[in-house]
Design a protein around this motif. Structure first.
Motif, PDB file in Angstrom:
ATOM      1  N   LYS A 262       5.791  -4.780  -1.650  1.00  0.00           N
ATOM      2  CA  LYS A 262       5.247  -5.965  -1.532  1.00  0.00           C
ATOM      3  C   LYS A 262       4.659  -6.602  -3.160  1.00  0.00           C
ATOM      4  O   LYS A 262       4.452  -5.629  -3.705  1.00  0.00           O
ATOM      5  N   ASP A 263       4.041  -7.687  -3.393  1.00  0.00           N
ATOM      6  CA  ASP A 263       3.746  -7.862  -4.592  1.00  0.00           C
ATOM      7  C   ASP A 263       1.985  -7.704  -4.540  1.00  0.00           C
ATOM      8  O   ASP A 263       1.212  -8.200  -4.116  1.00  0.00           O
ATOM      9  N   THR A 264       1.937  -6.540  -5.406  1.00  0.00           N
ATOM     10  CA  THR A 264       0.518  -5.827  -5.341  1.00  0.00           C
ATOM     11  C   THR A 264      -0.306  -6.928  -6.167  1.00  0.00           C
ATOM     12  O   THR A 264      -1.767  -6.623  -6.163  1.00  0.00           O
ATOM     13  N   ASP A 265       0.426  -7.835  -7.078  1.00  0.00           N
ATOM     14  CA  ASP A 265      -0.660  -8.812  -7.796  1.00  0.00           C
ATOM     15  C   ASP A 265      -1.463  -9.710  -6.628  1.00  0.00           C
ATOM     16  O   ASP A 265      -2.351 -10.192  -6.816  1.00  0.00           O
ATOM     17  N   GLU A 266      -0.769 -10.037  -5.532  1.00  0.00           N
ATOM     18  CA  GLU A 266      -1.096 -10.850  -4.625  1.00  0.00           C
ATOM     19  C   GLU A 266      -1.849 -10.075  -3.502  1.00  0.00           C
ATOM     20  O   GLU A 266      -2.444 -10.824  -2.371  1.00  0.00           O
ATOM     21  N   GLU A 267      -1.477  -9.032  -3.355  1.00  0.00           N
ATOM     22  CA  GLU A 267      -1.956  -8.156  -2.146  1.00  0.00           C
ATOM     23  C   GLU A 267      -2.548  -6.814  -2.328  1.00  0.00           C
ATOM     24  O   GLU A 267      -2.210  -6.338  -3.392  1.00  0.00           O
TER      25      GLU A 267
ATOM     26  N   ASP B 179      -2.880  -2.839  -2.653  1.00  0.00           N
ATOM     27  CA  ASP B 179      -1.915  -1.970  -2.720  1.00  0.00           C
ATOM     28  C   ASP B 179      -2.003  -0.797  -1.352  1.00  0.00           C
ATOM     29  O   ASP B 179      -2.105   0.363  -1.608  1.00  0.00           O
ATOM     30  N   THR B 180      -1.693  -1.633  -0.172  1.00  0.00           N
ATOM     31  CA  THR B 180      -1.741  -0.560   0.816  1.00  0.00           C
ATOM     32  C   THR B 180      -0.266  -0.014   1.256  1.00  0.00           C
ATOM     33  O   THR B 180       0.836  -0.452   0.327  1.00  0.00           O
ATOM     34  N   VAL B 181      -0.173   1.185   1.717  1.00  0.00           N
ATOM     35  CA  VAL B 181       0.888   2.038   1.630  1.00  0.00           C
ATOM     36  C   VAL B 181       1.195   2.458   3.170  1.00  0.00           C
ATOM     37  O   VAL B 181       0.474   2.549   4.141  1.00  0.00           O
ATOM     38  N   GLY B 182       2.415   2.361   3.483  1.00  0.00           N
ATOM     39  CA  GLY B 182       3.093   3.044   4.814  1.00  0.00           C
ATOM     40  C   GLY B 182       4.168   4.080   4.400  1.00  0.00           C
ATOM     41  O   GLY B 182       4.374   4.320   3.103  1.00  0.00           O
ATOM     42  N   CYS B 183       4.687   4.474   5.394  1.00  0.00           N
ATOM     43  CA  CYS B 183       5.897   5.617   5.241  1.00  0.00           C
ATOM     44  C   CYS B 183       6.733   5.242   4.007  1.00  0.00           C
ATOM     45  O   CYS B 183       7.126   6.109   3.285  1.00  0.00           O
ATOM     46  N   CYS B 184       7.403   4.207   4.135  1.00  0.00           N
ATOM     47  CA  CYS B 184       8.470   3.624   3.158  1.00  0.00           C
ATOM     48  C   CYS B 184       8.005   3.206   1.627  1.00  0.00           C
ATOM     49  O   CYS B 184       8.724   2.994   0.817  1.00  0.00           O
ATOM     50  N   SER B 185       6.730   3.211   1.512  1.00  0.00           N
ATOM     51  CA  SER B 185       6.218   2.966   0.290  1.00  0.00           C
ATOM     52  C   SER B 185       5.045   3.851  -0.162  1.00  0.00           C
ATOM     53  O   SER B 185       4.593   3.797  -1.189  1.00  0.00           O
ATOM     54  N   LEU B 186       5.239   5.268   0.365  1.00  0.00           N
ATOM     55  CA  LEU B 186       4.465   6.244  -0.352  1.00  0.00           C
ATOM     56  C   LEU B 186       5.096   6.765  -1.568  1.00  0.00           C
ATOM     57  O   LEU B 186       6.258   6.729  -1.804  1.00  0.00           O
TER      58      LEU B 186
END
Length: 132
Positions: A89-94, A96-103
């Motif tokens: 996701k765009d961390t500028d707008e949201e 920086d939460t993480v899930g399995c696929c974004s570790l």
């Protein structure tokens, strides 16, 4: 902007901290209730097939293919640790939460207690959904 994939009604950039803010429906609204019901129904379908899913990822974990092993590992993490799938996701707008696929590598600490040897402990440290 109009985006049918989101659950917020509007967004704006506030002028003090220059952060994006969202207006959302109340948790008890009928629209939100329909979305929650849909998620519940999907979870019920998963429950009916959980044994097949677990057999599938256990086979994947034993595969000779690195890609297949990685998929099996991700499935195991999601199932056994109750970790959300996550996604880019765009961390500028949201947040920086993480899930399995974004570790990322900085979220993993191998042998966090410094025991060495055959210690197979991994510590995961990251911001999850709802800042948990």
């Amino acid at each position: 902007r109009h985006d049918p994939q989101v659950q917020w009604l509007s967004q704006w950039k506030e002028n003090i901290n220059n952060q994006v803010k969202y207006m959302q429906l109340a948790a008890q609204s009928s629209f939100k209730g329909k979305s929650d019901r849909s998620k519940y129904n999907k979870a019920a379908l998963l429950c009916e097939n959980i044994d097949k899913i677990r057999d599938s990822y256990k086979k994947k974990l034993k595969s000779k293919s690195l890609e297949t092993k990685q998929l099996g590992t991700a499935m195991w993490v999601i199932d056994r640790l109750a970790l959300r799938v996550g996604g880019e996701k765009d961390t500028d707008e949201e947040a920086d939460t993480v899930g399995c696929c974004s570790l990322r590598v900085e979220h993993l600490h191998f042998d966090p207690n410094g025991e060495g040897g055959d210690n197979c402990e991994i510590e995961l440290e990251f911001l999850g959904k709802d800042s948990m």
